[in-house]
Design a protein around this motif. Sequence first.
Motif, PDB file in Angstrom:
ATOM      1  N   LYS A  14       3.975  -3.315  -4.850  1.00 25.33           N
ATOM      2  CA  LYS A  14       3.639  -3.584  -3.443  1.00 25.33           C
ATOM      3  C   LYS A  14       3.917  -5.039  -3.094  1.00 25.33           C
ATOM      4  CE  LYS A  14       0.199   0.021  -2.560  1.00 25.33           C
ATOM      5  NZ  LYS A  14       0.938   0.586  -1.415  1.00 25.33           N
ATOM      6  N   LEU A  83       9.529   4.636  -3.739  1.00 24.70           N
ATOM      7  CA  LEU A  83       8.150   5.122  -3.704  1.00 24.70           C
ATOM      8  C   LEU A  83       8.040   6.522  -4.285  1.00 24.70           C
ATOM      9  CD1 LEU A  83       6.893   3.861  -0.215  1.00 24.70           C
ATOM     10  CD2 LEU A  83       6.525   2.858  -2.461  1.00 24.70           C
ATOM     11  N   ASP A 213       2.860   5.883   3.387  1.00 30.71           N
ATOM     12  CA  ASP A 213       3.550   4.712   2.837  1.00 30.71           C
ATOM     13  C   ASP A 213       5.059   4.909   2.870  1.00 30.71           C
ATOM     14  OD1 ASP A 213       1.168   3.460   2.319  1.00 30.71           O
ATOM     15  OD2 ASP A 213       1.074   4.062   0.212  1.00 30.71           O
ATOM     16  N   GLU A 214       5.492   6.128   2.575  1.00 33.56           N
ATOM     17  CA  GLU A 214       6.923   6.423   2.580  1.00 33.56           C
ATOM     18  C   GLU A 214       7.512   6.305   3.988  1.00 33.56           C
ATOM     19  OE1 GLU A 214       4.636   8.041   1.019  1.00 33.56           O
ATOM     20  OE2 GLU A 214       5.241   8.341  -1.075  1.00 33.56           O
ATOM     21  N   ARG A 216       6.385   4.370   6.421  1.00 33.94           N
ATOM     22  CA  ARG A 216       6.479   2.942   6.749  1.00 33.94           C
ATOM     23  C   ARG A 216       7.651   2.286   6.033  1.00 33.94           C
ATOM     24  NH1 ARG A 216       0.726   3.369   6.640  1.00 33.94           N
ATOM     25  NH2 ARG A 216       0.676   2.845   4.421  1.00 33.94           N
ATOM     26  N   ALA A 217       7.872   2.688   4.767  1.00 32.67           N
ATOM     27  CA  ALA A 217       8.989   2.118   4.012  1.00 32.67           C
ATOM     28  C   ALA A 217      10.326   2.500   4.638  1.00 32.67           C
ATOM     29  CB  ALA A 217       8.928   2.598   2.560  1.00 32.67           C
TER      30      ALA A 217
END
Length: 274
Positions: A14, A83, A213-214, A216-217
């Motif tokens: 992170k 991720l 999270d994926e 946002r990535a």
Amino acid sequence: MNRTGRGVHKILRKMADADLIRVSENEFRHPRPQFLYKRAYALESATNPISNTAHTLLYDAISNTLGRASVPGSAAQIFPVGLLAPSIRYAAPQLSVTAPSLYQDYDRLKSEGELRVVIVPPLITLAAVAPLNGKAWIILAALVACAVLLVQSISQHRAANDILANAAYLDQVSLPTVQAVVETLKSLPEAPTSNGEWMGALVVALERRGFFDEARAAVRTMVEREVDDIEATLFYLKEHDWHHFNSLLALIKSSDSPALQAILERIEITLSLT
């Protein structure tokens, strides 16, 4: 011990992936301290159980799976392989059914790697409490031996994960995250009509399946790579995912790229007319 290692590695990952420190929901101001994050990136790379070869194989496997769902190759490039990679170990049960001989190789490498990790704590403890002369040298030798064991463990975990990644590439195992995204894409009321819309649809699919999270990535990747059709992506998100529309717009505003700033001007003109 394994859980501790995965937790530390997750923190390092992170730190390595973070671009800016978040001040508020959609405000990015303070750059990260480079001297710290560069070292975090180097340490994360050295201890990563997923090799570059495995990343390449996973990328190709994901592209092939998304391609069968009509996702263009240029749009599939934003899928956050980094991720997804740590979850490749969950494909092992599938491999035991589809390719038992490969699974035996995987299980042997994984077991040998885990054994070396388990040996480390008792070896250090024994060196510290053993009533022997020259204890400082004994402890030093134990630490060197433990370092060698940990390096060997990382190498064996990488070899084991290479087997799983190759199995994914050969369609011997499926990737649940990618399959879930494909199912969501197929259920969309209207199929996207451009690369930009497909990228927006991937973000929407990741968000709807709970891969926050994926998602946002993927948004961050579009800005970092200055992908083509990002303007179409933005307007697709405006219609289907307001949160990520605001996030993408904020990232474009914070970028120093002349190309993105030119796109931003066109977007603001269009938004002011609607």
